[in-house]
Enzyme design. Structure first.
Site, short mmCIF file in Angstrom:
data_model
loop_
_atom_site.label_atom_id
_atom_site.label_comp_id
_atom_site.label_asym_id
_atom_site.label_seq_id
_atom_site.Cartn_x
_atom_site.Cartn_y
_atom_site.Cartn_z
N GLU A 120 66.42 28.14 37.40
CA GLU A 120 65.24 27.24 37.53
C GLU A 120 64.34 28.00 37.89
O GLU A 120 64.51 29.87 38.41
CB GLU A 120 65.35 26.91 39.26
CG GLU A 120 66.49 26.09 39.66
CD GLU A 120 65.72 24.29 39.61
OE1 GLU A 120 65.46 24.31 39.51
OE2 GLU A 120 66.86 24.19 39.72
N CYS A 152 57.62 30.20 44.09
CA CYS A 152 58.24 29.50 43.10
C CYS A 152 56.93 28.44 43.12
O CYS A 152 56.78 27.78 41.87
CB CYS A 152 60.29 29.28 42.46
SG CYS A 152 60.22 27.83 43.80
N LYS A 155 75.49 37.58 43.28
CA LYS A 155 74.58 38.79 43.21
C LYS A 155 73.37 38.19 43.52
O LYS A 155 72.82 38.08 43.32
CB LYS A 155 74.85 39.22 41.46
CG LYS A 155 74.01 40.37 41.26
CD LYS A 155 73.47 40.92 40.11
CE LYS A 155 71.77 40.60 39.84
NZ LYS A 155 70.98 41.23 40.68
N GLU A 164 52.51 32.90 35.57
CA GLU A 164 52.67 33.02 37.47
C GLU A 164 52.35 34.21 38.43
O GLU A 164 52.02 35.24 37.13
CB GLU A 164 54.19 33.08 37.23
CG GLU A 164 54.21 32.68 38.52
CD GLU A 164 55.98 32.57 38.75
OE1 GLU A 164 56.69 33.61 38.53
OE2 GLU A 164 56.36 32.01 39.35
P1 NAD Z 1 64.08 38.14 38.27
O1 NAD Z 1 64.24 36.67 36.65
O2 NAD Z 1 63.23 38.71 38.65
O3 NAD Z 1 65.01 38.13 39.48
C1 NAD Z 1 65.79 37.26 39.54
C2 NAD Z 1 67.58 37.87 39.79
O4 NAD Z 1 67.82 38.17 38.58
C3 NAD Z 1 68.08 39.06 40.11
O5 NAD Z 1 68.87 39.19 41.27
C4 NAD Z 1 67.50 40.27 39.61
O6 NAD Z 1 68.48 41.07 39.65
C5 NAD Z 1 68.36 39.28 38.11
N1 NAD Z 1 68.07 39.20 37.09
C6 NAD Z 1 67.53 40.64 36.67
N2 NAD Z 1 67.99 40.64 35.39
C7 NAD Z 1 68.86 40.08 34.65
C8 NAD Z 1 69.72 40.03 33.81
N3 NAD Z 1 69.11 40.55 31.90
N4 NAD Z 1 70.75 39.00 33.47
C9 NAD Z 1 71.48 38.34 34.39
N5 NAD Z 1 70.31 38.63 35.66
C10 NAD Z 1 69.57 39.49 36.25
O7 NAD Z 1 63.24 37.31 39.25
P2 NAD Z 1 62.39 37.39 40.98
O8 NAD Z 1 61.57 38.60 41.08
O9 NAD Z 1 63.85 38.17 41.67
O10 NAD Z 1 61.71 36.13 41.72
C11 NAD Z 1 60.98 35.63 41.04
C12 NAD Z 1 60.72 34.93 40.19
O11 NAD Z 1 62.24 33.77 40.52
C13 NAD Z 1 59.95 33.67 40.01
O12 NAD Z 1 59.32 33.71 38.78
C14 NAD Z 1 60.05 32.38 41.06
O13 NAD Z 1 59.21 31.90 40.29
C15 NAD Z 1 61.24 32.01 40.82
N6 NAD Z 1 61.66 31.52 41.39
C16 NAD Z 1 61.93 30.09 40.87
C17 NAD Z 1 62.21 28.82 42.11
C18 NAD Z 1 62.77 27.72 41.90
O14 NAD Z 1 63.63 26.96 42.42
N7 NAD Z 1 61.95 27.21 40.54
C19 NAD Z 1 62.44 29.37 43.36
C20 NAD Z 1 62.57 30.81 43.68
C21 NAD Z 1 61.90 31.57 42.79
#
Ligand code: NAD
Length: 492
Positions: A248, A282, A174, A383
């Site tokens: 992550e 990130c 997803k 962040e």
């Molecule tokens: P997000 O947490 O909003 O969403 C991530 C994913 O989770 C999406 O596919 C979203 O639809 C899904 N999701 C949302 N609610 C959910 C739930 N209750 N259960 C399961 N899945 C759910 O993050 P984002 O805005 O897409 O991405 C930005 C974030 O990602 C930032 O915090 C960034 O630091 C982090 N990030 C971390 C890394 C790493 O390797 N540490 C890499 C890239 C991005």
């Protein structure tokens, strides 16, 4: 207008609900990229059932054969690199040079994992008893849920899907709702490369889909990249089923600039680390700690260079920084700019939304730098995920390290210095998963572990052979060929 489907059990299909959602270009909101399936838990049921059936066949395909599919996929991605990068820039905004890098990372990871198909090394060890053989091997787990964010729309899915497949698992994937096109593109390539029906399934949609993927009994691994808040929810949802959960999450990365640093080099690094992908990485260099003796010299150059960055549509080769990915992300940036001012930090440059002329139809924001930031301020702790860099002063290396470690996150950190002793001391004392010397906080390569400590991760790593530990389990095997009972720890 194009309508895109889910991919379940080898077929492109619509959602049970019949609902769709739109995907628009963040640099030009009138540019509708397409509509995608707004899936339901019923679609997750179908995808997991298909993946569970396919697992019984895929796990028995020899790993070198599984790897051949990955090799074919890597080659296909390479031949389409430019068009995949353009699709990605159009749907999430980062400049073409960076989306080409994102696609290249998917190629590199897929190739690396294809190579692992001929390794997947276990151990053979001498038994403590005569006529007994002892060894360990990696076994797959079953169905893996792969839940990804929007900021690396092809690289991150490849970091998870390629190792999952080479280990013999099947996948339900997803992507974030902001980047479904790159996910469709990636899965189409896997299909073309010969992945059998049911081995990879794509279900687009929102949190309900992700929640079901984290709780389903048939799912054995949940690999999630995204925010710390959602990661915690995923972890809680998956805990009752004792799933293996790989998280992550967020970052608040630091660049430390010592008084012996090459200032020009540090400025280049902070521009690339702070404003690349509009600060939406990130690993973004969102905190810069500068020794007080070089603070003014650094700031003069850093601010002048940030002011001159060309902000615009990432599809234009002259653009150096694209938009924020969405209205809500832009609003977060603006909210933190206001917080920083209220907290008493000095807004040195930027701080405004860009919404005139070429920026009128997108989610653009000026590159923004705060100076005189106190390490306790929210802009130095939380962040932001936007083009906002918080600059702090330090008096010594120890001071810089204390500030560097003084946040909830632990993804990446870096030091600029010409003193090897300082570099090694910082390398040892900073508690992050990734560390750089004389380079910004970004630039990871696919053959080393990637991930973070504290609120960034839960101890697992992606990339390199460390990723195999997420997607396989150890089985220890003892073969007794003595023809009699031999008792470990008792018989000698
Ligand atoms: P997000 O947490 O909003 O969403 C991530 C994913 O989770 C999406 O596919 C979203 O639809 C899904 N999701 C949302 N609610 C959910 C739930 N209750 N259960 C399961 N899945 C759910 O993050 P984002 O805005 O897409 O991405 C930005 C974030 O990602 C930032 O915090 C960034 O630091 C982090 N990030 C971390 C890394 C790493 O390797 N540490 C890499 C890239 C991005």
């Amino acid at each position: 207008m194009h309508k895109y489907q889910n991919y379940i059990d080898g077929s492109w299909v619509g959602t049970h609900s019949g609902r769709t959602f739109e995907n628009r270009n963040p640099a030009d909101c009138e540019d509708l990229i397409g509509v995608f399936q707004d899936s339901t838990v019923e679609d997750v049921e179908s995808a997991v059932a298909a993946a569970a059936r396919a697992y019984e066949r895929w796990r028995l395909v020899p790993a070198p054969r599984r790897a051949e599919v990955l090799l074919a996929a890597a080659q296909l991605i390479a031949t389409r690199k430019d068009e995949l990068a353009r699709d990605m820039t159009r749907e999430m905004g980062k400049v073409l040079e960076e989306t080409r890098g994102d696609v290249q990372e998917a190629i590199d990871m897929t190739l690396f994992m294809a190579g692992e198909g001929r390794r997947l090394y276990g151990q053979t060890v001498p038994s403590e008893l005569r006529d007994k053989f002892a060894m360990s091997l990696r076994q797959p787990l079953g169905v893996c849920s792969v839940i990804t964010p929007w900021n690396f729309p092809m690289a991150i899915p490849s970091w998870k899907i390629a190792p999952a497949l080479v280990c013999g698992n099947t996948v339900v994937f997803k992507p974030a709702t902001l980047t479904p096109l790159s996910a469709v593109n990636f899965v189409k390539i896997l299909e073309e490369a010969g992945i059998p029906a049911g081995v990879v399934n794509l279900v687009t949609g929102g949190p309900d889909v992700g929640t079901r993927m984290s709780t389903h009994d048939e799912v054995k691994v949940v690999s999630f990249t995204g925010s710390t808040t959602v990661g915690r929810t995923v972890s809680q949802n998956a805990a009752p089923g004792f799933k293996k959960v790989h998280l992550e999450m967020g970052g608040k990365n630091v660049v430390m600039i010592m008084d012996d640093a090459k200032i020009d080099l540090a400025v280049e690094g902070c521009l690339w680390g702070g404003f690349g992908t509009s600060g939406q990485r990130c690993t973004a260099a969102s905190r810069v700690v500068v020794h007080e003796r070089v603070y003014e010299a650094f700031m003069r150059e850093f601010v002048a260079r940030a002011k001159s960055l060309r902000v615009g549509n990432g599809l234009d080769d002259r653009t150096q920084m694209g938009p924020s990915v969405s209205q809500s992300q832009l609003e977060t940036v603006m909210k933190y700019v206001a917080i920083g001012q209220k907290e008493g930090a000095t807004l040195v440059t930027g701080g405004h939304r860009l919404d005139k002329g070429p920026h009128a139809r997108g989610w653009f924001h000026e590159p923004t730098i705060f100076g005189d930031v106190d390490p306790k301020m929210r802009i130095a702790q939380e962040e932001i995920f936007g083009p906002v860099v918080s600059v702090m002063r330090c008096r010594s290396l120890e001071d810089a390290i204390a500030i560097g470690n003084g946040v909830a996150y632990g993804l990446s950190a870096s030091i600029y210095t010409q003193d090897i002793n300082k570099a090694f001391a910082a390398m040892r004392d900073i508690y992050t998963g990734i560390f750089y010397v004389n380079a910004p906080t970004i630039g990871a390569e696919v053959h080393l572990p990637f991930g973070g400590t504290k609120a960034t991760g839960n101890g697992h790593r992606e990339a390199g052979t460390a990723a195999l530990d997420v997607f396989s389990e150890w089985k220890s095997i003892y073969v007794d060929f003595s023809g009699k009972l031999q008792r470990a720890q008792i018989d000698t």
